[in-house]
Scaffold this motif. Structure first.
Motif, PDB file in Angstrom:
ATOM      1  N   GLY A  82      55.426  65.518  78.967  1.00 35.58           N
ATOM      2  CA  GLY A  82      56.057  66.737  78.497  1.00 35.58           C
ATOM      3  C   GLY A  82      56.663  67.582  79.598  1.00 35.58           C
ATOM      4  O   GLY A  82      57.147  68.689  79.326  1.00 35.58           O
ATOM      5  N   CYS A 136      61.017  67.569  66.543  1.00 35.53           N
ATOM      6  CA  CYS A 136      62.005  66.664  67.118  1.00 35.53           C
ATOM      7  C   CYS A 136      61.788  65.282  66.522  1.00 35.53           C
ATOM      8  O   CYS A 136      60.639  64.874  66.278  1.00 35.53           O
ATOM      9  CB  CYS A 136      61.867  66.623  68.639  1.00 35.53           C
ATOM     10  SG  CYS A 136      63.002  65.508  69.491  1.00 35.53           S
ATOM     11  N   ARG A 159      52.218  64.451  64.650  1.00 38.41           N
ATOM     12  CA  ARG A 159      53.000  63.253  64.962  1.00 38.41           C
ATOM     13  C   ARG A 159      53.109  62.397  63.707  1.00 38.41           C
ATOM     14  O   ARG A 159      52.096  62.117  63.048  1.00 38.41           O
ATOM     15  CB  ARG A 159      52.301  62.478  66.078  1.00 38.41           C
ATOM     16  CG  ARG A 159      52.959  61.175  66.469  1.00 38.41           C
ATOM     17  CD  ARG A 159      54.170  61.405  67.337  1.00 38.41           C
ATOM     18  NE  ARG A 159      54.559  60.160  67.990  1.00 38.41           N
ATOM     19  CZ  ARG A 159      55.396  59.276  67.466  1.00 38.41           C
ATOM     20  NH1 ARG A 159      55.917  59.480  66.273  1.00 38.41           N
ATOM     21  NH2 ARG A 159      55.701  58.169  68.126  1.00 38.41           N
ATOM     22  N   VAL A 172      55.155  59.939  72.692  1.00 41.55           N
ATOM     23  CA  VAL A 172      55.778  61.231  72.948  1.00 41.55           C
ATOM     24  C   VAL A 172      54.718  62.233  73.386  1.00 41.55           C
ATOM     25  O   VAL A 172      53.571  62.194  72.927  1.00 41.55           O
ATOM     26  CB  VAL A 172      56.515  61.754  71.685  1.00 41.55           C
ATOM     27  CG1 VAL A 172      55.546  61.960  70.522  1.00 41.55           C
ATOM     28  CG2 VAL A 172      57.278  63.042  71.987  1.00 41.55           C
ATOM     29  N   TRP A 224      54.710  66.627  74.271  1.00 41.98           N
ATOM     30  CA  TRP A 224      55.562  67.805  74.179  1.00 41.98           C
ATOM     31  C   TRP A 224      54.842  69.032  74.735  1.00 41.98           C
ATOM     32  O   TRP A 224      53.617  69.103  74.770  1.00 41.98           O
ATOM     33  CB  TRP A 224      56.013  68.049  72.744  1.00 41.98           C
ATOM     34  CG  TRP A 224      54.913  68.285  71.741  1.00 41.98           C
ATOM     35  CD1 TRP A 224      54.370  69.488  71.365  1.00 41.98           C
ATOM     36  CD2 TRP A 224      54.244  67.281  70.960  1.00 41.98           C
ATOM     37  NE1 TRP A 224      53.401  69.298  70.409  1.00 41.98           N
ATOM     38  CE2 TRP A 224      53.308  67.960  70.132  1.00 41.98           C
ATOM     39  CE3 TRP A 224      54.339  65.899  70.875  1.00 41.98           C
ATOM     40  CZ2 TRP A 224      52.496  67.276  69.238  1.00 41.98           C
ATOM     41  CZ3 TRP A 224      53.518  65.225  69.982  1.00 41.98           C
ATOM     42  CH2 TRP A 224      52.616  65.914  69.180  1.00 41.98           C
ATOM     43  N   HIS A 279      61.111  74.453  73.868  1.00 46.09           N
ATOM     44  CA  HIS A 279      60.333  73.260  73.523  1.00 46.09           C
ATOM     45  C   HIS A 279      60.818  72.115  74.412  1.00 46.09           C
ATOM     46  O   HIS A 279      62.023  71.942  74.602  1.00 46.09           O
ATOM     47  CB  HIS A 279      60.522  72.844  72.061  1.00 46.09           C
ATOM     48  CG  HIS A 279      60.354  73.949  71.069  1.00 46.09           C
ATOM     49  ND1 HIS A 279      59.134  74.315  70.547  1.00 46.09           N
ATOM     50  CD2 HIS A 279      61.279  74.763  70.491  1.00 46.09           C
ATOM     51  CE1 HIS A 279      59.305  75.313  69.679  1.00 46.09           C
ATOM     52  NE2 HIS A 279      60.597  75.597  69.640  1.00 46.09           N
ATOM     53  N   TYR A 315      60.316  67.907  74.714  1.00 48.62           N
ATOM     54  CA  TYR A 315      59.792  66.670  74.133  1.00 48.62           C
ATOM     55  C   TYR A 315      60.170  65.521  75.076  1.00 48.62           C
ATOM     56  O   TYR A 315      61.336  65.374  75.457  1.00 48.62           O
ATOM     57  CB  TYR A 315      60.383  66.396  72.757  1.00 48.62           C
ATOM     58  CG  TYR A 315      60.201  67.518  71.766  1.00 48.62           C
ATOM     59  CD1 TYR A 315      59.072  67.601  70.967  1.00 48.62           C
ATOM     60  CD2 TYR A 315      61.181  68.507  71.627  1.00 48.62           C
ATOM     61  CE1 TYR A 315      58.908  68.628  70.046  1.00 48.62           C
ATOM     62  CE2 TYR A 315      61.028  69.543  70.715  1.00 48.62           C
ATOM     63  CZ  TYR A 315      59.896  69.604  69.930  1.00 48.62           C
ATOM     64  OH  TYR A 315      59.754  70.631  69.028  1.00 48.62           O
ATOM     65  N   TRP A 347      59.940  61.405  75.405  1.00 45.57           N
ATOM     66  CA  TRP A 347      59.696  60.186  74.637  1.00 45.57           C
ATOM     67  C   TRP A 347      59.781  58.961  75.546  1.00 45.57           C
ATOM     68  O   TRP A 347      60.626  58.888  76.432  1.00 45.57           O
ATOM     69  CB  TRP A 347      60.734  60.026  73.534  1.00 45.57           C
ATOM     70  CG  TRP A 347      60.766  61.101  72.504  1.00 45.57           C
ATOM     71  CD1 TRP A 347      61.400  62.313  72.584  1.00 45.57           C
ATOM     72  CD2 TRP A 347      60.150  61.068  71.215  1.00 45.57           C
ATOM     73  NE1 TRP A 347      61.218  63.027  71.427  1.00 45.57           N
ATOM     74  CE2 TRP A 347      60.453  62.292  70.562  1.00 45.57           C
ATOM     75  CE3 TRP A 347      59.381  60.117  70.540  1.00 45.57           C
ATOM     76  CZ2 TRP A 347      60.023  62.593  69.278  1.00 45.57           C
ATOM     77  CZ3 TRP A 347      58.943  60.407  69.248  1.00 45.57           C
ATOM     78  CH2 TRP A 347      59.264  61.635  68.636  1.00 45.57           C
TER      79      TRP A 347
END
Length: 331
Positions: free
Chosen positions: A33, A102, A128, A145, A147, A154, A156, A158
């Protein structure tokens, strides 16, 4: 360098959102994150196409962007998403559009079938979710992911598993993908904002079985990229036309790319490595032409479109259920 092309024949239109970009090789990224370990030179791409709900008031209300990188040895594609949000809601009750979030929509094998398999990875608030299309029999794009949420922001991060592509070389592979950001405000207003020039919203479209026309194209390339612009112009006046769809092919890739130009200028902006390409206009329809793009200088191509021929037809009455569309909040 400029090239004039006369377009003559019709071709079918495939299902894509018209977005094309590249991912560069990276090493040492830890999915936590925090995007501080990402290379500074990786470009950012806007997430700016409203697809549902109230349009953002301004950049302070909402803005989103993402960047890409891939690790060929680790068989991973990384997506870093950064969102500015003026009103944070992460504890909503319910599923999608109840909290900020997201989503990554994945077709890692980049299917060429009419109804490809698209996996939907989602973060809704602090939950999630993974939505799998009906009939899917095997994994085809797993992802992890992490975050972080701060004051008005925010993040995120991945990591997408590319092992489904086998043990072969990942360079010049094409991944089908879309990036979606969900924004919920304190006043209850909601919005979905996506990557790409085109996003079709219809009833049922948000289910995993309804994402077939929402994929963009991501080319994994170790080569430096260059600016390429393609523009449609009228045959007689030689003036810029509106939105057009193009298909781009290269012997280096395993699948063609579909790109859509800007609706106002008719210009499609691309960043691709130097090399030989084949370009075809899908709409307006046209023939295939060959391009040779230098690796160290910008390239521009004008595509000349013949004057359209019109024919009046009478459509039968049809009953149709309308989607909720976009709400601007004024008249």
């Amino acid at each position: 360098m400029r090239l004039l092309v006369l377009l003559l024949i019709a071709v079918p239109l495939y299902a894509h959102n018209g977005a094309v970009t590249t991912a560069a090789p990276v090493e040492g990224i830890v999915v936590d994150g925090d995007l501080g370990d990402w290379p500074d030179e990786l470009p950012w791409h806007e997430i700016a196409i409203p697809s549902f709900g109230l349009r953002p008031y301004d950049d302070a209300d909402f803005s989103g962007r993402f960047r890409l990188g891939y690790d060929a040895q680790g068989r991973s594609l990384y997506v870093g998403v950064e969102v500015t949000d003026g009103s944070r809601v992460v504890d909503g009750v319910g599923g999608q559009l109840s909290s900020d979030g997201c989503e990554i929509h994945l077709d890692v094998p980049h299917s060429t079938q009419d109804v490809p398999t698209v996996l939907r990875h989602a973060v809704w608030g602090n939950r999630r979710s993974i939505l799998t299309p009906s009939g899917a029999s095997q994994p085809f794009g797993d992802a992890d992911v992490e975050w972080r949420r701060g004051d008005g922001q925010h993040i995120y991060e991945w990591e997408i598993d590319l092992s489904v592509l086998g043990d072969g070389d990942l360079h010049n592979r094409v991944i089908g993908m879309n990036v979606v950001v969900l924004d919920v405000d304190d006043d209850g207003s909601t919005r979905r904002v996506v990557w790409g020039q085109r996003y079709h919203k219809a009833p049922g479209n948000l289910s995993p079985d309804g994402l077939t026309d929402l994929r963009g194209d991501v080319v994994l390339t170790p080569e430096p990229v260059n600016d390429i612009t393609v523009q449609t112009v009228s045959e007689i006046e030689h003036e810029a036309l509106g939105r057009a769809w193009f298909r781009i092919e290269s012997e280096a890739w395993d699948t063609p790319l579909d790109v859509v130009s800007d609706a106002n200028t008719g210009v499609a902006h691309l960043q691709l490595p130097g090399g030989a390409y084949r370009l075809q206009s899908l709409h307006p329809p046209g023939s295939m032409v060959s391009l040779v793009v230098s690796s160290d200088s910008a390239y521009h191509t004008d595509v000349v479109v013949p004057r359209p021929r019109f024919e009046a037809i009478h459509a039968p009455p049809v009953d149709s259920t309308l989607g909720s569309g976009l709400r601007d909040g004024d008249w």
